[in-house]
Design an enzyme around this catalytic site. Structure first.
Site, PDB file in Angstrom:
ATOM      1  N   ARG A  46     -27.077  29.622  62.656  1.00 40.23           N
ATOM      2  CA  ARG A  46     -28.301  30.401  61.793  1.00 40.23           C
ATOM      3  C   ARG A  46     -29.306  30.614  62.602  1.00 40.23           C
ATOM      4  O   ARG A  46     -29.824  31.693  62.445  1.00 40.23           O
ATOM      5  CB  ARG A  46     -28.800  29.348  60.735  1.00 40.23           C
ATOM      6  CG  ARG A  46     -29.758  29.863  60.117  1.00 40.23           C
ATOM      7  CD  ARG A  46     -30.153  29.373  58.598  1.00 40.23           C
ATOM      8  NE  ARG A  46     -30.066  28.009  58.380  1.00 40.23           N
ATOM      9  CZ  ARG A  46     -30.895  26.984  59.063  1.00 40.23           C
ATOM     10  NH1 ARG A  46     -31.805  27.367  59.947  1.00 40.23           N
ATOM     11  NH2 ARG A  46     -30.263  25.709  58.992  1.00 40.23           N
ATOM     12  N   TYR A  99     -36.356  53.841  48.405  1.00 42.58           N
ATOM     13  CA  TYR A  99     -35.040  53.311  47.958  1.00 42.58           C
ATOM     14  C   TYR A  99     -35.142  52.523  46.746  1.00 42.58           C
ATOM     15  O   TYR A  99     -36.196  51.797  46.653  1.00 42.58           O
ATOM     16  CB  TYR A  99     -34.509  52.678  49.200  1.00 42.58           C
ATOM     17  CG  TYR A  99     -33.271  51.985  48.817  1.00 42.58           C
ATOM     18  CD1 TYR A  99     -32.249  52.836  48.795  1.00 42.58           C
ATOM     19  CD2 TYR A  99     -33.081  50.541  48.765  1.00 42.58           C
ATOM     20  CE1 TYR A  99     -30.953  52.155  48.348  1.00 42.58           C
ATOM     21  CE2 TYR A  99     -31.845  49.962  48.576  1.00 42.58           C
ATOM     22  CZ  TYR A  99     -30.814  50.928  48.258  1.00 42.58           C
ATOM     23  OH  TYR A  99     -29.604  50.087  48.092  1.00 42.58           O
ATOM     24  N   ASP A 171     -38.882  52.632  56.786  1.00 43.28           N
ATOM     25  CA  ASP A 171     -37.489  52.485  56.622  1.00 43.28           C
ATOM     26  C   ASP A 171     -36.745  53.870  57.094  1.00 43.28           C
ATOM     27  O   ASP A 171     -36.847  54.819  56.711  1.00 43.28           O
ATOM     28  CB  ASP A 171     -37.175  52.375  55.185  1.00 43.28           C
ATOM     29  CG  ASP A 171     -35.770  52.357  54.742  1.00 43.28           C
ATOM     30  OD1 ASP A 171     -34.943  52.799  55.537  1.00 43.28           O
ATOM     31  OD2 ASP A 171     -35.328  51.767  53.569  1.00 43.28           O
ATOM     32  N   LYS A 196     -25.458  52.100  56.494  1.00 39.72           N
ATOM     33  CA  LYS A 196     -25.254  53.749  56.629  1.00 39.72           C
ATOM     34  C   LYS A 196     -24.988  54.119  57.898  1.00 39.72           C
ATOM     35  O   LYS A 196     -23.875  53.949  58.409  1.00 39.72           O
ATOM     36  CB  LYS A 196     -26.734  54.005  56.068  1.00 39.72           C
ATOM     37  CG  LYS A 196     -27.317  53.395  54.823  1.00 39.72           C
ATOM     38  CD  LYS A 196     -26.246  53.464  53.394  1.00 39.72           C
ATOM     39  CE  LYS A 196     -26.737  52.548  52.505  1.00 39.72           C
ATOM     40  NZ  LYS A 196     -28.276  52.565  51.777  1.00 39.72           N
TER      41      LYS A 196
HETATM   42  C1  LIG Z   1     -29.015  51.714  51.468  1.00 41.35           C
HETATM   43  C2  LIG Z   1     -30.562  51.728  51.516  1.00 41.35           C
HETATM   44  C3  LIG Z   1     -31.287  50.635  51.539  1.00 41.35           C
HETATM   45  C4  LIG Z   1     -30.683  49.068  51.374  1.00 41.35           C
HETATM   46  O1  LIG Z   1     -29.781  48.740  52.214  1.00 41.35           O
HETATM   47  P1  LIG Z   1     -28.419  47.879  51.669  1.00 41.35           P
HETATM   48  O2  LIG Z   1     -27.791  47.701  52.929  1.00 41.35           O
HETATM   49  O3  LIG Z   1     -27.651  48.474  50.919  1.00 41.35           O
HETATM   50  O4  LIG Z   1     -29.156  46.566  51.424  1.00 41.35           O
HETATM   51  C5  LIG Z   1     -32.517  50.635  51.905  1.00 41.35           C
HETATM   52  N1  LIG Z   1     -33.276  51.798  52.224  1.00 41.35           N
HETATM   53  C6  LIG Z   1     -32.266  52.800  52.442  1.00 41.35           C
HETATM   54  C7  LIG Z   1     -33.082  54.188  52.536  1.00 41.35           C
HETATM   55  C8  LIG Z   1     -30.911  52.982  51.916  1.00 41.35           C
HETATM   56  O5  LIG Z   1     -30.444  54.198  52.007  1.00 41.35           O
END
Ligand SMILES: *Cc1c(COP(=O)(O)O)cnc(C)c1O
Length: 381
Positions: A46, A99, A171, A196
């Protein structure tokens, strides 16, 4: 060394213990401690794991940061970044069209812990400054936004944050560090849903946080180790593997997105195209100045609800699904997917209409993607 070379050879290119070109998956939970008086690099997985450590070094290199952290999801990464610096009584100013999971985290969870927020149109500098209070600790930005791909003036935002001594978080999921590295222009913390573009193959859920501020880094590590939301060694390996082709994927997917957006803008049944690569997009000049490319996500509205439905029903190459950033092209319907929980009038106010479709362009031949959209759009039900 050029960035493209660095991201392959600094950080996680070879296993330091065996020289293996693919970092092995170290599934071990614990490690033999040869001398209990000497602290060793790994003692419990961890707290630290060699596969995750290689990934985390790579994440830092990708973002031109000094410290990278890998989490079990993008949402876990956002939660860790915010709770690393915010406590009860602190306030966050956040991008309004953020998001959905970020919206839920702020409104349903962090608010319960006494961390408050104000959503604001962060493309509007005056409105953003107006939302800042004496309790504001973090400016949480997201751009290009989802699904309308609105572009923030990043430089103006970091200047505003400096003026008010705020910590800026961005983000950076939609552009990926290949196209844009927020720490270079003064953002304190860059965050990704690595699910992504970083992963790129629609085969894992992961998150990343990178900073070059040592103090914030120590706080993020304390949350990662203290709450146990780190990425597994197996998924760390998979993400390392995905990142190796980030450059090639982004170059091709961005080129495909530009072709598709240009084609869409010429179709009589398309009423509006949202792509920052198009010269008439309001954020075009900003993103051209700040980033290496425009990304691989394109949104558009069709002329009628019937046509929107025909596309959703009849596409064969596009995968109708949530998510983005994979090598297979994905077609999403925000009104029933990412923004389904939002009341219709609020969606309409944001411009997320019932004829809006979001595309994530993968690696198929663009002509096939276009033909599939074109023939589906022409089918009368
Ligand atoms: C998908 C997404 C998230 C969340 O990510 P997860 O891996 O699904 O928890 C956060 N910000 C953006 C812009 C996203 O497209």
């Amino acid at each position: 060394m050029h960035y493209e070379t660095k991201i392959l050879h600094e950080g996680g290119d070879k296993d330091p213990y065996t020289g293996a070109l693919s970092i092995p998956i170290y599934p071990a939970s614990t490690y033999h401690q040869k001398n209990v008086d000497v602290r060793q690099e790994f003692d419990y997985s961890r707290s630290g794991n060699p596969t995750r450590a290689a990934l985390e070094r790579t994440l830092a290199v990708l973002e031109n940061g000094s410290h990278g952290y890998a989490f079990s999801s993008g949402v876990a990464a956002i939660t860790a970044a915010i709770t690393a610096v915010c406590s009860a009584g602190d306030h966050i100013v956040a991008t309004r069209d953020c998001y959905g999971g970020t919206y839920r985290l702020l409104t349903k969870y962090l608010s319960r812990l006494g961390i408050t927020h104000t959503f604001v149109d962060t493309t509007d500098i005056a409105a953003t400054e107006h939302a800042i209070t004496s309790a504001t600790k973090v400016l949480f930005l997201e751009s290009p936004s989802n699904p309308l791909l609105r572009i923030i003036d990043f430089t103006a935002m970091t200047a505003l944050a400096k003026k008010h001594s705020l910590i800026t978080m961005l983000d950076n999921t939609f552009l990926s560090p290949y196209l844009f590295r927020p720490l270079d222009i003064g953002v304190d913390v860059s965050i990704h849903s690595a699910t992504k573009f970083l992963g790129g193959h629609s085969d894992l859920i992961a998150g990343a946080v990178v900073t070059k501020n040592g103090e914030i880094a120590a706080q993020i590590y304390a949350v990662q180790n203290g709450t146990g939301n780190m990425l597994s060694p197996e998924n760390s390996w998979l993400l390392l593997r995905g990142i190796k082709t980030l450059r090639a994927r982004m170059e091709m997917q961005c080129a495909g997105a530009m072709e598709l957006a240009t084609w869409l803008s010429k179709q009589s049944w398309v009423t509006k195209v949202y792509y920052p690569g198009l010269a008439d997009h309001p954020g075009h000049e900003t993103i051209r100045r700040e980033a290496k490319g425009f990304g691989a996500v394109v949104s558009f509205t069709a002329d009628t609800i019937e046509r929107t439905r025909a596309i959703l029903q009849h596409v064969r190459i596009w995968t109708v699904a949530v998510s983005l950033g994979g090598v297979e092209s994905i077609l999403s319907y925000p009104a029933k997917m990412s923004h389904a929980a939002m009341p219709k009038d609020e969606r309409d106010a944001l411009g997320i209409s019932d004829t809006l479709i979001r595309l994530s362009i993968g690696l198929e031949h663009t002509e096939d993607l276009i033909d599939d959209l074109k023939s589906s759009a022409e089918i009368k039900s």
